[in-house]
Each structure stands twice: as structure tokens, then as C-alpha cells.
Design an enzyme around this catalytic site. Structure first.
Site, short mmCIF file in Angstrom:
data_model
loop_
_atom_site.label_atom_id
_atom_site.label_comp_id
_atom_site.label_asym_id
_atom_site.label_seq_id
_atom_site.Cartn_x
_atom_site.Cartn_y
_atom_site.Cartn_z
CD GLU A 154 -3.12 -1.16 2.18
OE1 GLU A 154 -2.82 -0.33 3.23
OE2 GLU A 154 -4.17 -1.65 1.87
CD GLU A 156 -3.61 -6.13 2.29
OE1 GLU A 156 -4.60 -5.54 3.05
OE2 GLU A 156 -2.42 -6.24 2.59
C1 BGP Z 1 -4.34 -3.05 4.77
C2 BGP Z 1 -2.95 -3.49 5.12
C3 BGP Z 1 -3.05 -4.80 5.84
C4 BGP Z 1 -4.07 -5.44 6.72
C5 BGP Z 1 -5.32 -4.54 6.04
C6 BGP Z 1 -6.63 -4.75 7.15
O1 BGP Z 1 -4.26 -1.37 5.05
O2 BGP Z 1 -2.03 -3.80 4.08
O3 BGP Z 1 -1.85 -4.92 6.49
O4 BGP Z 1 -4.11 -5.22 8.07
O5 BGP Z 1 -5.33 -3.26 5.59
O6 BGP Z 1 -6.50 -3.56 7.89
P1 BGP Z 1 -6.66 -3.63 9.44
O7 BGP Z 1 -5.88 -4.75 10.01
O8 BGP Z 1 -6.25 -2.09 10.26
O9 BGP Z 1 -8.07 -4.12 9.66
#
Ligand code: BGP
Length: 503
Positions: A196, A398
Site C-alpha cells: 500500500e 487483499e
Molecule cells: C491493509 C494492510 C494490511 C491489513 C489490512 C486490514 O491496509 O495492508 O496489513 O491489516 O489493511 O487493516 P486492519 O488490520 O487495520 O483492519
């Protein structure tokens, strides 16, 4: 639905070293920025209510980092503990294999290989650990897809050099990349540079190793909103680092491919007013900027006006523009969680919102327990937009739903809400493929419960595998299969044809 998913489609799941490995001080690993991400408790939400409860709070000030180093016992820092994957990787990968994974996206912890980030020689114990992990994947017929840096810049580089503000960090990164490319040649076919990359706008500490003086500012949606000069300079350096990594990859292992990773923020106008639509265009530019450089190899025209009007000057080295042009990525990857709503801000060229979650609610969408709007059709729109713009193969690195799960005495979770989310998103991904978008794989975020990136909570669970641990690390850490485990297995077995939730 027609038979949509191509043969050999890469179904799987995605994780990050800092959210699963733990063992932060084992095997010669050095400290990373992620070791300084505090747990956001309900108490913190109440006492620091100025923060939007859905915005990550893990941006650290110099003072916070110093105190966390001096008095670690005062702070809850769950990423140091992770879910213990450093020791349980065999068991965890076996469970992924049981679901039928074809791909496992994970990241290498840079400070496990170079404890300070810029050491002359690598730490053999760290290198050997990932050898074992990749071998274990291959034993089960799983292709590893490896992110080089997922929100865990080595702390030494952040403290001493201001992270990616400095070219020293770029050089250190390239040395690290060269080392792992040579070591894992033949074992890793798919690489990603920075997770990201656009996250620098909302999370400069985790994303780029930037540490600002003074406590995070209150009464704003973003603890370190502003600082555009530093953020855009750091990201320029990261984009050069990313391009150099792609060039190295092609030199060292011509069989391997390297992609990028964007948190895609798809924006809708709040109304049919042209001004709102203009705001969408502006905000889109702050998202496309990163992939425009990484995929097209040059700075897009629209940034000039923003830089000029905000007195932002990007310091470049002589051949930076050439490097950016040569180091374009082989494929593009995105994370997709939600969509945003835009309203005209009354500025000719506004600043980026730098928000994680839209402050204007979309009344047509339901939301997750953390206020993230659930928008499967937005997923199809996103995929079409990206393909239309770049015509590069896309991998979804993701997509997932964070929720509070209730496990029964056997650790079983009846998570139909997660199955429903998955089903609706996979259906729309199928529609996008039928639209003609070239998508070669899909990785569910957090196939196993892990520490949240934004809030360091454990109770925000994404997994199809339950992990018996709470926010403070209490529990047995036992892994159990949720209902969604069997559902995803069925999806993969049928190559996306059987999406019915039958039980
Ligand atoms: C993205 C990241 C991840 C992940 C996901 C969910 O921004 O690349 O690392 O964790 O989001 O976010 P969160 O864990 O804050 O719910």
C-alpha cells in the site's frame, strides 16, 4: 454465472510479517517501526476521542518511540508478539494447504535479514527462516508471493535517517532486495515492492518510517495530516527504490516477476453536482499518482499544479526519471476493502484527505463493525478502472472482512457474515473477469486471525482459521477451523464455480 475463473487461477490468502511472526527479538532480528504500534483500546478511543475511531492510531511521534524503548512495559505492543507464526509456520501453512491454497502472500521482515536495515552483511538466521517457510509452501504446492516491505521499516533507519526521506534508506533497501533476490532465486516467482505505497498519506510512520516531532495532532481525522513536502519526498524515494528493485529482479532472476501494491480508494460523488464529481477527480489523482508512476514510468501531468500551489519541491537525483521509466512493474496488485464518498471542498486543487475511512457515509451500503462500508459492486468498478488505465495483469493482494467472532467451546465459529462478504466479492470479481479484466489471482486478507494493522487489535478477526488469543496475548494460540474455512475450500476446489453456502 458462466465459467469465469481461468484455469490455474491463484486462490489464496495474504499476511504480513509484522502481523503474524512475533518473535521480534529472536533469531537476530532488529527492531522495526511495527514494533512501536500500540494497541488501540476502547479506553484510548474514549480518552483520545479527537481521533476518528476508525482511523489507525499507530502513527508514532519521536517522544512516543523514545518512551516505548525506555519503558516497554507501559505499552501494549501486540505486533511484537504476532500470532507466533515464526514458530508455527508449518502448522499454519498445512492448514492453508488443506483449504487448497495455490498462493500464499507473505512478507519478509527486512530487520530479520538486516537488523539495522543497512548492515554490511545479512543475518543468516533470518535468511534461513524464510528458506524454511518457502520450502514448506512448495512442499504443499503453494506459490509464495512475497512483499519486500510491509509497514516495517527497520527502526534504525527511521530514527537515524528519517526513513525514506533519505536516499541512504533507498540504498539500504536496494542492498536488501538484491540479497533476498539472489538467495531465493527459483523459490519465489512473485514479488511485491511496498505494501500500500499510498499509505504514506495517512500512516507516514508505518508506511515510510517518517517520525515527526510533537504528539499527534488532536481534532483531526489524521494524526499527522499535512506534512505534504516530507510525505511526497519520501514517496518519491520509495518509488525510485521500487523501480530499482524491479530492475534488479529482472537482472537477477528473469523468471521472476515483480508487482506493486496500492490501497485502491474508489470514490463516488455524493451528488450529481459537477463540483462533487470534480472532487472525485482530485481525490482519484492522489490515489492513481502512485500507480501511474509505478506502471507508466513517469510523473503524471496533474501533480505539477498540486506541487506548485503547495510549494512542494521534490529533490531528485540525476537519473531518477530514467530509473522510474525502466523499473515499471510486471503486474499490479491492490487491496480492496471499501469505497468513499466525496463532496466538493471549495478549493481549486485540494489537499488529499489522507483518510482511511470516508467521513461522508454512503446510505446505500452496510458497514462492518469498524465502520468500513461493504461494497462488492465497487470491487467490480475498481477492477475495471484499474485495467482500463494500465492494461496490466491484476492480482488482488487483499480483500477481507474484520469482525468480532464468537468461538464455541471447540473453537468453531459460525461466521456466515464472512462467507457472505466473500461470496459477494468473489461474484463481482467473476463479473469483472467476464467484463474482460485480466485477473490472475485473489488473496483473502488474513486467512488466519492476526494482529490488526491499524489498531493492533486481535479481536478484529479476518481469518478462516481461529486463533485463540486476545488483544493482550492471553489464550492458548490454538488454531481451529471456522465455517468459512470449509466454504473457501469449496470455492477453491470448484475454481470459483460453487459459491453456494450450502450448510
Ligand atoms: C491493509 C494492510 C494490511 C491489513 C489490512 C486490514 O491496509 O495492508 O496489513 O491489516 O489493511 O487493516 P486492519 O488490520 O487495520 O483492519
Amino acid at each position: 454465472m458462466t465459467k469465469t475463473f481461468p484455469k490455474g487461477f491463484l486462490w489464496g490468502g495474504a499476511t504480513a510479517a509484522n502481523q503474524i511472526e512475533g518473535a521480534y527479538n529472536e533469531g537476530g532480528r532488529g527492531l522495526a517501526t511495527s514494533d512501536f504500534a500500540r494497541l488501540i483500546t476502547d479506553e484510548i478511543r474514549e480518552t483520545e476521542g479527537a481521533f476518528d475511531e476508525h482511523v489507525p492510531h499507530n502513527a508514532a511521534s519521536a517522544e512516543m518511540v523514545a518512551d516505548m524503548k525506555k519503558n516497554p512495559e507501559k505499552w501494549a505492543l501486540p505486533k511484537r508478539r504476532g500470532i507466533g507464526f515464526y514458530h508455527t509456520y508449518k502448522e499454519d501453512i498445512a492448514l492453508f494447504a488443506e483449504m487448497g491454497f495455490k498462493v500464499f502472500r507473505l512478507s519478509i521482515s527486512w530487520s530479520r535479514i538486516f537488523p539495522n536495515g543497512d548492515d554490511d552483511t545479512p543475518n543468516e538466521e533470518g535468511l534461513a527462516f524464510y528458506d524454511k517457510v518457502f520450502d514448506e509452501c512448495h512442499k504443499h504446492g503453494i506459490e509464495p508471493m512475497v512483499t519486500l516491505c510491509h509497514f516495517d521499516t527497520p527502526l534504525h533507519l527511521a530514527e537515524k535517517y528519517g526513513g525514506f526521506l533519505s536516499r541512504h534508506t533507498v540504498d539500504a533497501f536496494v542492498h536488501y532486495v538484491e540479497t533476498v533476490l539472489k538467495r531465493y532465486k527459483g523459490k519465489v516467482k512473485y514479488w511485491l515492492t511496498f505494501n500500500e505505497i499510498n499509505n504514506v498519506l495517512s500512516n507516514p510512520f508505518t508506511s515510510s518510517g517518517l517520525i515527526f516531532d510533537g504528539a499527534p495532532t488532536a481534532n483531526t481525522c489524521n494524526p499527522y495530516l499535512g506534512h505534504w513536502q516530507e510525505k511526497f519526498q519520501a514517496v518519491h524515494n520509495q518509488m525510485v527504490a521500487s523501480a530499482l528493485a524491479v530492475i534488479k529482479c529482472h537482472e537477477i532472476d528473469p523468471e521472476a516477476k515483480m508487482g506493486n501494491m496500492l490501497c485502491r480508494l474508489e470514490n463516488y460523488a455524493e451528488s450529481t453536482k459537477p463540483e462533487d464529481q470534480l472532487q472525485v477527480l482530485f481525490e482519484d489523482h492522489f490515489n492513481w499518482f502512485f500507480t501511474d508512476v509505478q506502471c507508466k514510468g513517469k510523473y503524471p501531468y496533474y501533480m505539477k499544479r498540486f506541487f506548485d500551489e503547495n510549494a512542494i519541491t521534490i529533490a531528485m537525483e540525476e537519473n531518477d526519471l530514467e530509473v522510474l521509466q525502466q523499473g515499471t512493474v510486471d503486474f499490479i496488485t491492490i487491496s480492496y476493502y471499501m469505497t468513499y464518498v466525496m463532496r466538493f471542498k471549495g478549493e481549486k486543487v485540494p489537499k488529499p484527505t489522507g483518510r482511511l475511512v470516508s467521513d461522508i457515509k454512503n446510505p446505500n451500503l452496510e458497514m462492518s463493525g469498524w465502520g468500513w462500508p461493504i461494497d462488492p459492486i465497487g470491487f467490480r468498478i475498481t477492477l475495471n478502472h484499474i485495467y482500463d488505465r494500465y492494461q496490466l495483469p491484476i492480482f488482488i493482494s487483499e480483500n477481507g472482512l474484520g469482525a468480532i467472532d464468537q468461538a464455541d467451546a471447540n473453537g468453531y465459529v459460525e461466521d456466515d457474515y464472512r462467507i457472505d462478504y466473500m461470496k459477494r466479492h468473489i461474484e463481482q470479481m467473476g463479473e469483472a473477469i467476464t467484463d474482460g479484466v485480466d485477473i490472475f489471482g485473489y488473496a483473502w486478507w488474513g486467512p488466519i486471525d492476526l494482529i490488526s494493522s491499524g489498531t493492533s487489535e486481535m479481536k478484529k478477526r479476518y481469518g478462516m482459521i481461529y486463533v485463540d488469543l486476545d488483544d493482550y496475548g492471553n489464550g492458548t494460540a490454538k488454531r481451529t477451523r471456522k465455517k468459512s474455512f470449509y466454504y473457501y475450500k469449496q470455492v477453491i476446489e470448484s475454481n470459483g464455480e460453487n459459491l453456494e453456502n450450502n450448510s
